[in-house]
Motif scaffolding. Structure first.
Motif, PDB file in Angstrom:
ATOM      1  N   ASP A  83       0.860  -1.188   0.000  1.00  0.00           N
ATOM      2  CA  ASP A  83       0.000   0.000   0.000  1.00  0.00           C
ATOM      3  C   ASP A  83       0.889   1.229   0.000  1.00  0.00           C
ATOM      4  O   ASP A  83       1.644   1.456   0.948  1.00  0.00           O
ATOM      5  N   VAL A  85       1.239   5.009   0.405  1.00  0.00           N
ATOM      6  CA  VAL A  85       0.506   6.103   1.045  1.00  0.00           C
ATOM      7  C   VAL A  85       0.900   7.420   0.401  1.00  0.00           C
ATOM      8  O   VAL A  85       2.077   7.717   0.233  1.00  0.00           O
ATOM      9  N   ASP A  86      -0.105   8.203   0.061  1.00  0.00           N
ATOM     10  CA  ASP A  86       0.116   9.538  -0.489  1.00  0.00           C
ATOM     11  C   ASP A  86      -0.009  10.555   0.648  1.00  0.00           C
ATOM     12  O   ASP A  86      -1.055  10.625   1.304  1.00  0.00           O
ATOM     13  N   THR A  89      -3.173  12.887   0.736  1.00  0.00           N
ATOM     14  CA  THR A  89      -4.487  12.317   1.060  1.00  0.00           C
ATOM     15  C   THR A  89      -4.361  11.303   2.190  1.00  0.00           C
ATOM     16  O   THR A  89      -5.064  10.303   2.205  1.00  0.00           O
ATOM     17  N   TYR A  90      -3.482  11.572   3.167  1.00  0.00           N
ATOM     18  CA  TYR A  90      -3.045  10.576   4.143  1.00  0.00           C
ATOM     19  C   TYR A  90      -4.128   9.716   4.801  1.00  0.00           C
ATOM     20  O   TYR A  90      -4.031   8.513   4.736  1.00  0.00           O
ATOM     21  N   PRO A  91      -5.158  10.228   5.404  1.00  0.00           N
ATOM     22  CA  PRO A  91      -6.046   9.268   6.061  1.00  0.00           C
ATOM     23  C   PRO A  91      -6.692   8.288   5.089  1.00  0.00           C
ATOM     24  O   PRO A  91      -7.018   7.170   5.461  1.00  0.00           O
ATOM     25  N   LEU A  92      -6.845   8.712   3.843  1.00  0.00           N
ATOM     26  CA  LEU A  92      -7.431   7.814   2.851  1.00  0.00           C
ATOM     27  C   LEU A  92      -6.391   6.800   2.394  1.00  0.00           C
ATOM     28  O   LEU A  92      -5.210   7.105   2.320  1.00  0.00           O
ATOM     29  N   PRO A  93      -6.827   5.578   2.092  1.00  0.00           N
ATOM     30  CA  PRO A  93      -5.857   4.579   1.622  1.00  0.00           C
ATOM     31  C   PRO A  93      -5.258   4.977   0.282  1.00  0.00           C
ATOM     32  O   PRO A  93      -5.911   5.596  -0.552  1.00  0.00           O
ATOM     33  N   GLY A  94      -4.011   4.616   0.100  1.00  0.00           N
ATOM     34  CA  GLY A  94      -3.310   4.948  -1.134  1.00  0.00           C
ATOM     35  C   GLY A  94      -3.478   3.869  -2.188  1.00  0.00           C
ATOM     36  O   GLY A  94      -4.340   2.993  -2.090  1.00  0.00           O
TER      37      GLY A  94
END
Length: 119
Positions: A83, A85-86, A89-94
C-alpha cells in the motif's frame, strides 16, 4: 562474609553479565526452549539441496509465507501487496500494488525458510 553470600554475589555478577550480552546463539536457544515449554516442535527448514526448481514452498519469510524456488538464481520469488501512502491524502488509503520480491534461502544468508512443498 558467609561462604553462601560470596557464592550468591558471584553468581549474581556473572548472571548479570551473561544476561546483558546478546548473541544469535542465545536467541536460537531461547526460542527452542520456549517452543519446548509450549509443547511445540521447531519446524525443520529444508536445505537448498532438497528443493526442486519451479516448486512452490510454504515456510516463513520476511515478506510472505509462500515462495517459488528459482534454482538458477538461487532465490525464492514471493508475491507481496504494498500500500503506497500519499501524504496529500493521508487518512485515505493509497494505491495498492502487487509486486514480486526475491528472498534468498537462509543457508545463503537470506530470510526465507522453506518448510514443505505445496502440492
Amino acid at each position: 562474609m558467609l561462604k553462601s553470600e560470596v557464592i550468591s554475589s558471584y553468581q549474581a555478577a556473572i548472571g548479570r553479565l551473561g544476561g546483558s550480552k546478546s548473541s544469535p546463539a542465545k536467541k536460537v536457544a531461547a526460542r527452542a526452549a520456549a517452543f519446548k515449554r509450549w509443547g511445540r516442535e521447531t519446524a525443520t527448514t529444508l536445505s537448498i539441496d532438497d528443493l526442486t526448481d519451479g516448486t512452490w514452498y510454504s515456510g516463513k519469510g520476511r515478506n510472505a509465507n509462500m515462495g517459488l524456488w528459482d534454482a538458477r538464481n538461487r532465490c525464492f520469488w514471493l508475491t507481496c501487496i504494498v500500500d503506497q501512502v500519499d501524504p496529500m491524502t493521508y487518512p485515505l488509503p493509497g494505491v495498492r500494488a502487487v509486486r514480486m520480491k526475491r528472498e534468498r534461502h537462509t543457508d545463503d544468508n537470506g530470510t526465507f525458510q522453506p518448510r514443505k512443498p505445496v502440492s
